[in-house]
Design a protein around this motif. Sequence first.
Motif, PDB file in Angstrom:
ATOM      1  N   GLN A   1      36.873  21.992  42.757  1.00 49.28           N
ATOM      2  CA  GLN A   1      36.626  23.368  42.386  1.00 49.28           C
ATOM      3  C   GLN A   1      35.637  23.478  41.249  1.00 49.28           C
TER       4      GLN A   1
ATOM      5  N   LEU B   1      32.880  25.653  42.044  1.00 43.97           N
ATOM      6  CA  LEU B   1      33.168  26.968  42.611  1.00 43.97           C
ATOM      7  C   LEU B   1      32.408  28.026  41.841  1.00 43.97           C
TER       8      LEU B   1
ATOM      9  N   PHE C   1      38.988  36.807  46.857  1.00 45.55           N
ATOM     10  CA  PHE C   1      40.080  37.124  45.945  1.00 45.55           C
ATOM     11  C   PHE C   1      40.108  38.624  45.670  1.00 45.55           C
TER      12      PHE C   1
ATOM     13  N   PHE D   1      36.412  39.561  44.673  1.00 48.16           N
ATOM     14  CA  PHE D   1      35.469  38.482  44.380  1.00 48.16           C
ATOM     15  C   PHE D   1      35.348  37.544  45.567  1.00 48.16           C
TER      16      PHE D   1
ATOM     17  N   PHE E   1      31.405  32.049  41.457  1.00 47.48           N
ATOM     18  CA  PHE E   1      31.876  33.387  41.766  1.00 47.48           C
ATOM     19  C   PHE E   1      30.718  34.371  41.842  1.00 47.48           C
ATOM     20  N   GLY E   2      30.817  35.297  42.791  1.00 45.58           N
ATOM     21  CA  GLY E   2      29.932  36.449  42.773  1.00 45.58           C
ATOM     22  C   GLY E   2      30.355  37.422  41.684  1.00 45.58           C
ATOM     23  N   LYS E   3      29.588  38.486  41.534  1.00 40.83           N
ATOM     24  CA  LYS E   3      29.861  39.456  40.471  1.00 40.83           C
ATOM     25  C   LYS E   3      30.944  40.454  40.862  1.00 40.83           C
TER      26      LYS E   3
ATOM     27  N   GLN F   1      35.986  31.501  49.442  1.00 41.25           N
ATOM     28  CA  GLN F   1      37.237  32.214  49.253  1.00 41.25           C
ATOM     29  C   GLN F   1      36.976  33.663  48.854  1.00 41.25           C
TER      30      GLN F   1
END
Lengths: 114, 110
Positions: free
Chosen positions: B95, B98, B35, B86, B100-102, B33
């Motif tokens: 989730q 899940l 965002f 993101f 997240f990248g930075k 995803q």
Amino acid sequence: SAVISQKPSRDICQRGTSLTIQCQVDSQVTMMFWYRQQPGQSLTLIATANQGSEATYESGFVIDKFPISRPNLTFSTLTVSNMSPEDSSIYLCSVDRVVRGEAFFGQGTRLTVV
Amino acid sequence: GIQVEQSPPDLILQEGANSTLRCNFSDSVNNLQWFHQNPWGQLINLFYIPSGTKQNGRLSATTVATERYSLLYISSSQTTDSGVYFCAASGGGSQGNLIFGKGTKLSVKP
């Protein structure tokens, strides 16, 4: 998409106190998720909240500091306990879209501890 | 677990310019995803795109799952596009996985 209402949207709290954040979803969901975003950082999962059972916490997060309630399939709360300035962050709740696991987020709670 | 890396970390554009944001992930995914986090901290869903290409107005995204990367394209950027973008991915299940990248911090100047 899911409609997620989170409150408060922001708060300034004194150190040593506790704050409870509420998350309301417009449809029933099995799992709700709580994230923390420290200033300038990415999102980190705090815990997963299942209705009818204790929350599952990620490494580095403990129930005494971040107690979670999940009384029904549309609501959850996260409490940040005995706060210190290091707890100043954005806290977000999230749910999965049932069919394919797409995540949706509430608007977040911006917490400042002084 | 999956590692997610985003580039560039920061990007400054003049209004009207185009940009490409990249997300690399270390393992096969079944959830990817994008965002946009606005200045008030709210996370806005842009794309759910574990593979293929999607477009929504001035934004489009492509994920090449076999090569483990995803690209977000922003065309004719506007000041309202500013914020942090993101990428987040998981390899399966709920989730809870899940990652997240930075993020890429985008600033669009008028």
